[in-house]
Design a protein around this motif. Structure first.
Motif, PDB file in Angstrom:
ATOM      1  N   THR B  13       0.886  -1.245   0.209  1.00 25.84           N
ATOM      2  CA  THR B  13      -0.247  -0.036   0.134  1.00 25.84           C
ATOM      3  C   THR B  13       0.816   1.352   0.034  1.00 25.84           C
ATOM      4  OG1 THR B  13      -1.954   1.141   1.103  1.00 25.84           O
ATOM      5  CG2 THR B  13      -0.203   0.235   2.497  1.00 25.84           C
ATOM      6  N   GLU B  14       0.288   2.355  -0.072  1.00 31.07           N
ATOM      7  CA  GLU B  14       1.234   3.593  -0.117  1.00 31.07           C
ATOM      8  C   GLU B  14       1.030   4.326   1.138  1.00 31.07           C
ATOM      9  OE1 GLU B  14       0.251   4.721  -4.954  1.00 31.07           O
ATOM     10  OE2 GLU B  14      -0.689   5.790  -3.436  1.00 31.07           O
ATOM     11  N   THR B  15       1.905   5.325   1.331  1.00 27.82           N
ATOM     12  CA  THR B  15       2.064   5.995   2.450  1.00 27.82           C
ATOM     13  C   THR B  15       0.742   7.056   2.703  1.00 27.82           C
ATOM     14  OG1 THR B  15       4.306   6.131   2.356  1.00 27.82           O
ATOM     15  CG2 THR B  15       3.448   7.834   3.899  1.00 27.82           C
ATOM     16  N   THR B  17      -2.286   6.050   3.699  1.00 24.17           N
ATOM     17  CA  THR B  17      -3.471   5.166   3.543  1.00 24.17           C
ATOM     18  C   THR B  17      -3.621   4.418   4.873  1.00 24.17           C
ATOM     19  OG1 THR B  17      -2.486   3.210   2.425  1.00 24.17           O
ATOM     20  CG2 THR B  17      -3.225   4.983   1.073  1.00 24.17           C
ATOM     21  N   SER B  83       6.466   4.530   6.118  1.00 22.25           N
ATOM     22  CA  SER B  83       7.370   3.519   5.553  1.00 22.25           C
ATOM     23  C   SER B  83       8.027   2.833   6.637  1.00 22.25           C
ATOM     24  CB  SER B  83       8.342   4.283   4.681  1.00 22.25           C
ATOM     25  OG  SER B  83       9.043   5.391   5.365  1.00 22.25           O
ATOM     26  N   LEU B 114       4.977   1.726   0.594  1.00 19.54           N
ATOM     27  CA  LEU B 114       5.748   2.419  -0.462  1.00 19.54           C
ATOM     28  C   LEU B 114       5.542   3.933  -0.292  1.00 19.54           C
ATOM     29  CD1 LEU B 114       5.079   0.154  -3.339  1.00 19.54           C
ATOM     30  CD2 LEU B 114       6.825   0.033  -1.582  1.00 19.54           C
TER      31      LEU B 114
END
Lengths: 112, 114
Positions: B13-15, B17, B83, B114
């Protein structure tokens, strides 16, 4: 500050010989110690434990020794087998029995 | 093997979220735990539960919350993933009827942020 330390990140042993994994702790209030074994992509599995009122506990090829005055415990595996190759974690319960503190682990490799 | 299921097993997933990890047990054990495993640190306790709606913080609880609305389910939420929360997360259960009984672990969730 790590209260449970495994100072050897890895250990290599020949099949059939003895493996000795070491663990040191700083908190004198720990009253029960456990060893866990972990294979890749799996969760840790319980191996053997020892109460602080004992100095030795055996289970088949596995023996755990506790030296309270030195705040040191060790896990002996005799004889070592290739299937013993895994990461071994030492852990300690606090005296309230609600928190388990782990060491950083030692990777054991048993060579055929 | 203890009946513990963690889901998902892998997540990227993304930073920023939110992320929720689930631990489901079929053993009816009272105690449930969430750990993270990082190289050199072993397993570190995030939060634990000692009954439905009863939870407490562990060693590394900042940035995490938990909920336990049923005996069998223990959820771990990263409110806004960073992260530094990239790790392998393990759930554990314990039978409360005998003191110092070992915990039994699930197979983990590998989380990459990520």
């Amino acid at each position: 500050d790590q209260q449970v330390k495994q100072n050897s990140p890895s250990l290599s042993v020949q099949e059939g010989r003895i493996s000795i994994l070491n663990c040191d702790y700083t908190n004198s209030m720990f009253d029960y110690f456990l060893w866990y074994k972990k294979y890749p992509a799996e969760g840790p599995t319980f191996l053997i434990s020892i109460s602080s009122i004992k100095d030795k506990n055996e289970d088949g090829r596995f023996t755990v020794f506790l030296n309270k005055s030195a705040k040191h415990l060790s896990l002996h595996i005799v004889p070592s087998q290739p299937g013993d190759s895994a990461v071994y974690f030492c852990a300690a319960w606090n005296n309230a029995g609600n928190m388990l503190t782990f060491g950083g682990g030692t990777r054991l490799m048993v060579k055929p | 093997d203890a009946g513990i299921t963690q889901s998902p097993r892998h997540k990227v997933t993304e930073t920023g979220t939110p992320v929720t990890l689930r631990c489901h047990q079929t053993e009816n054990h009272r105690y449930m735990y969430w750990y993270r495993q990082d190289p050199g640190h072993g397993l570190r306790l995030i939060h634990y539960s000692y009954g439905v709606k009863d939870t407490d913080k562990g060693e590394v609880s900042d940035g995490y919350s938990v909920s336990r609305s049923k005996t069998e389910d223990f959820l771990l939420t990263l409110e806004s993933a960073t992260s530094s929360q990239t790790s392998v997360y393990f759930c554990a259960i314990r039978d409360s009827t005998v003191s110092n009984q070992p915990q039994h672990f699930g197979d983990g969730t590998r989380l990459s942020i990520l």
